[in-house]
Write a protein that holds these residues in place. Structure first.
Motif, PDB file in Angstrom:
ATOM      1  N   ASN A 305      -6.587  97.845 -24.301  1.00 40.88           N
ATOM      2  CA  ASN A 305      -6.149  99.219 -24.419  1.00 40.88           C
ATOM      3  C   ASN A 305      -4.696  99.277 -24.901  1.00 40.88           C
ATOM      4  N   ASN A 306      -4.415 100.246 -25.751  1.00 41.70           N
ATOM      5  CA  ASN A 306      -3.040 100.510 -26.168  1.00 41.70           C
ATOM      6  C   ASN A 306      -2.403 101.373 -25.084  1.00 41.70           C
ATOM      7  N   ILE A 378       4.674  95.762 -17.520  1.00 44.45           N
ATOM      8  CA  ILE A 378       3.280  95.762 -17.987  1.00 44.45           C
ATOM      9  C   ILE A 378       3.184  96.429 -19.349  1.00 44.45           C
ATOM     10  N   LEU A 379       3.897  97.532 -19.516  1.00 40.26           N
ATOM     11  CA  LEU A 379       3.871  98.270 -20.779  1.00 40.26           C
ATOM     12  C   LEU A 379       4.467  97.440 -21.912  1.00 40.26           C
ATOM     13  N   LEU A 380       5.600  96.792 -21.666  1.00 41.51           N
ATOM     14  CA  LEU A 380       6.263  95.991 -22.696  1.00 41.51           C
ATOM     15  C   LEU A 380       5.403  94.808 -23.134  1.00 41.51           C
ATOM     16  N   SER A 384       3.978  94.326 -26.942  1.00 35.91           N
ATOM     17  CA  SER A 384       4.340  93.118 -27.685  1.00 35.91           C
ATOM     18  C   SER A 384       3.104  92.420 -28.248  1.00 35.91           C
ATOM     19  N   LEU A 385       2.059  92.300 -27.437  1.00 34.75           N
ATOM     20  CA  LEU A 385       0.821  91.648 -27.883  1.00 34.75           C
ATOM     21  C   LEU A 385       0.206  92.381 -29.074  1.00 34.75           C
ATOM     22  N   LEU A 386       0.140  93.700 -28.975  1.00 34.51           N
ATOM     23  CA  LEU A 386      -0.486  94.491 -30.029  1.00 34.51           C
ATOM     24  C   LEU A 386       0.346  94.487 -31.304  1.00 34.51           C
TER      25      LEU A 386
END
Length: 767
Positions: A305-306, A378-380, A384-386
């Motif tokens: 999920n984004n 968690i958001l960062l 970063s992965l996406l």
């Protein structure tokens, strides 16, 4: 803000349910053992969701075969023919007889019709209604599983029973005759729904989920009237329970006005398939007390999920209606995705990093909750992965992207129209009237599966493996010649699955080891993952098809899977237009088609069973879909000579509304499933005057029963009344991979016998 789930996969991490059902059907285990397997799977599912900190956990989302069949069983919608079978002594056998048919001694009853669940690759058993249909509480499954879940979860407050809503249930069924409309049954049906809901209330339930995916469709006036009647009655009579009414697979804006006349506690909307509906839905409900459930986790694809995008949607909703009126969930049941990504040990690390299966998706809900509470880490990490995936060469190839969109008119047109091609092909092939063939695959026995497994584990060399596969091909050719089929196939013994096989031979697509998803009953598939730009590296089928052709003087079909089906039966990348991905696959298939033709293969089948299921649920979106879907097929099929015959196959397709589009595929021969519906589909082809050749299925391969010669001949007669005899082929409904040899040989022998009789009786041509 409540976190909940609409439904969890029921096959088990290791496909335990599939294996148990198949053992039960072959009398190798008893019903007690089967029920224990189901109980264990349910317990594991509930505990997994509890550990993910869900506030509401679904119950009654488990099924031994199909949730729509479960609903029919609950409501007592059981045709008399099944109830009258004296050999059926228990309810589970009655249940399975409706799904699989019953053939024993003098009793021979067909299975109920099966079709696709909206625009997915899941199949459901179609309810069958009569004019005087009576409904009653026939099954206690939902109540038994509620008590079971309470023992596991220790709290009735966490449990959310799931039912298909009354309007969607009627919509999914069919009338036995034309003397009534199934929506006319709503009054009696709602009475029973209210009894079920009240019984759940008596057991202490606070929430109940009623699934009404019909809300995303172009509803008729009659359906809308039935919907308003049903929910006015339910909301008034069952006011002391929280009703969560769910929709999914598209947006509901066209039908949102239906909610003006009644109140439900919560409304679930799909923001994955239609994120644009959010603002208007908020404006519609903000003056009410209704809770809005946001479907923000993709329950039909396997990408992470984004979180940034989801958080924005959640915050926007909270801003307008308050946090206490917001719920978050996957957009639909997780039935459509595999269970646990941690079961995959061999995936490319870069791709696996951005993937999420069912278990991970429910934890994503918890992540979103933590982010809202201030956890920026968690958001960062997610962002970063996406971002890394957007620039990685693993996912992107500029040359392939450019090629996919450079399509010329000559790339999507055969050299001459069908009537010219047909004359050339008939002269060249000299096939009889009512030519017989099969759709492609033959039974995949334990021996073949074991052989393939040993090869994967490197317990066999490639030479040893190929030698054994050739043995099976030679054997199946002899069997087909003995049966008397006119056009043969090589059996597809080297293929585990019609899509997975090609995914292993194309760049940009990968397979999983345990990414199983239920297709119907005990049938499970492993959808490949289209993660990057797709291209062909070399011949994929040519050697096997040419070997098969060298073993017979009869015509051998080359067997390929079409671009739309590869796309629709895979988990598709979500970072570019779906049409671009389709064109990339189409060019790869075109190269394979031309290589087969160059090697001397004169008939090539490009299977497109997913054309119908890919159709958008709203008619206003059809034109865009057909534009790229048809163009994709034409790219793959149009490069051949007039004399090369192109076949295609389609499943569960109700073509009435778009026959012109199907004709635009311009396949020389189209084969389709028609046996369960008794050739009803062909009336539309007749009215339309479909110009090309058609092979209506005369043998239902989804049931173990063997059709008689008389039964098949009757279907051929029906087809002959609707279509020009010169254009009719005789074939099974679909591939024969899931059937047993003893069934297949008898059924195909009956099929060829019926075709020979038809040549004499219907065309005065000696067999």
């Amino acid at each position: 803000m409540l976190k909940h789930n609409l439904g969890y996969p029921r096959i088990g991490v290791k496909r335990e349910l599939k294996k148990a059902c198949e053992l039960y059907w072959t009398n190798k285990i008893d019903s007690h053992t089967l029920f224990e397997v189901g109980k264990k799977i349910r317990e594991e599912n509930w505990k997994t969701q509890e550990l993910a900190n869900l506030d509401l956990i679904p119950c009654n989302d488990f099924s031994f075969y199909d949730q729509v069949l479960d609903m029919s069983f609950l409501l007592g919608v059981i045709p008399e023919s099944y109830l009258s079978i004296p050999m059926i002594k228990n309810r589970i056998d009655l249940y399975f007889s409706m799904a699989r048919g019953f053939q024993k001694n003098k009793w021979d009853i067909k299975a109920l019709e099966m079709t696709k669940w909206f625009n997915t690759n899941y199949h459901y058993i179609v309810p069958e209604f009569n004019k005087n249909q009576k409904f009653s509480i026939f099954s206690n499954k939902i109540f038994d599983e509620l008590e079971e879940s309470e023992r596991i979860l220790k709290s009735i407050k966490k449990i959310k029973p799931v039912l298909i809503g009354p309007i969607s249930y009627l919509f999914l069924g069919k009338e036995k005759d034309n003397s009534f409309h199934r929506m006319d049954l709503i009054e009696d049906l709602v009475t029973v729904y209210i009894k079920i809901i009240n019984k759940l209330i008596d057991k202490g339930i606070n929430w109940i989920q009623l699934d009404e995916p019909i809300l995303v469709l172009d509803m008729t006036k009659k359906e809308k009237e039935a919907f308003q009647y049903a929910y006015k009655k339910i909301s008034k009579t069952c006011s002391n329970i929280n009703i969560l009414l769910t929709s999914y697979f598209d947006g509901i804006l066209d039908n949102i006005s239906l909610f003006k006349s009644f109140f439900v506690k919560a409304l679930h909307i799909d923001l994955v398939e239609d994120s644009n509906q959010l603002e208007k839905i908020i404006n519609f409900i903000k003056e009410s007390e209704m809770i809005l459930s946001l479907g923000i986790i993709d329950g039909r694809n396997i990408w992470k999920n984004n979180y940034t995008d989801s958080i924005n949607k959640i915050k926007k909703t909270i801003e307008f209606i308050g946090e206490d009126r917001v719920m978050i969930a996957p957009n639909c049941s997780l039935l459509h995705v595999p269970i646990d990504i941690e079961e995959e040990k061999n995936l490319h690390k870069e791709v696996k990093k951005i993937m999420s299966f069912s278990k991970q998706k429910i934890y994503e809900l918890n992540d979103l909750d933590l982010i809202l509470k201030g956890n920026k880490e968690i958001l960062l990490k997610n962002s970063s992965l996406l971002e890394q995936s957007k620039i990685s060469s693993i996912f992107h190839n500029k040359k392939i992207k450019e090629r996919a969109t450079k399509i010329k008119e000559e790339d999507i047109r055969r050299k001459n129209p069908f009537y010219i091609r047909q004359e050339k092909q008939k002269k060249k092939f000299n096939l009889p009237i009512f030519p017989t063939t099969t759709i492609g695959s033959f039974p995949q026995t334990k021996e073949i599966r074991s052989l393939r497994n040993k090869f994967r584990k490197k317990e066999l060399t490639k030479e040893e493996y190929n030698k054994k596969i050739k043995y099976f091909i030679i054997d199946v050719i002899k069997k087909q010649e003995k049966i008397g089929l006119d056009v043969l196939v090589h059996g597809e013994f080297e293929r585990s699955d019609m899509v997975e096989y090609f995914s292993e031979k194309l760049n940009g697509i990968m397979s999983t080891n345990n990414g199983w998803v239920q297709s119907y009953g005990s049938r499970c598939v492993k959808p490949p993952i289209i993660y990057g730009d797709v291209s062909r590296t070399g011949d994929m089928t040519v050697d096997w098809i040419c070997f098969a052709q060298s073993q017979t003087k009869k015509l051998m079909k080359g067997m390929l899977t079409g671009p739309v089906t590869i796309l629709k039966w895979s988990f598709v990348r979500n970072d570019q237009p779906i049409s671009h991905t389709a064109y990339q696959i189409a060019w790869a298939i075109r190269e394979e088609v031309l290589s087969l033709e160059k090697s001397g293969i004169q008939i090539i089948q490009i299977d497109e069973p997913a054309i119908r299921e890919g159709l958008p649920l709203k008619k206003k979106n059809w034109e865009y879909y057909f534009n790229w879907a048809i163009k994709s097929f034409l790219i793959s099929s149009s490069g051949v000579k007039d004399e090369t015959q192109i076949h295609t196959h389609m499943c569960y397709s109700e073509f009435n509304d778009f026959l012109e589009k199907i004709a635009n595929l311009d396949a020389d021969v189209i084969t389709m499933e028609t046996s369960r519906s008794k050739m009803e589909l062909l009336k539309a082809f007749s009215v339309f005057s479909y110009p090309n050749e058609i092979g209506p299925g005369v043998y239902d391969i989804h049931s173990p029963r063997i059709p008689s010669v008389e039964e098949i001949l009757d279907l051929i007669k029906k087809a002959s009344k609707e279509l020009p005899i010169k254009n009719i082929w005789i074939n099974p409904d679909c591939g024969l991979k899931t059937r047993k040899w003893e069934e297949v040989l008898k059924a195909l022998k009956n099929m060829t016998s019926a075709a020979k009789i038809a040549r004499t009786k219907l065309y005065n041509q000696s067999p």
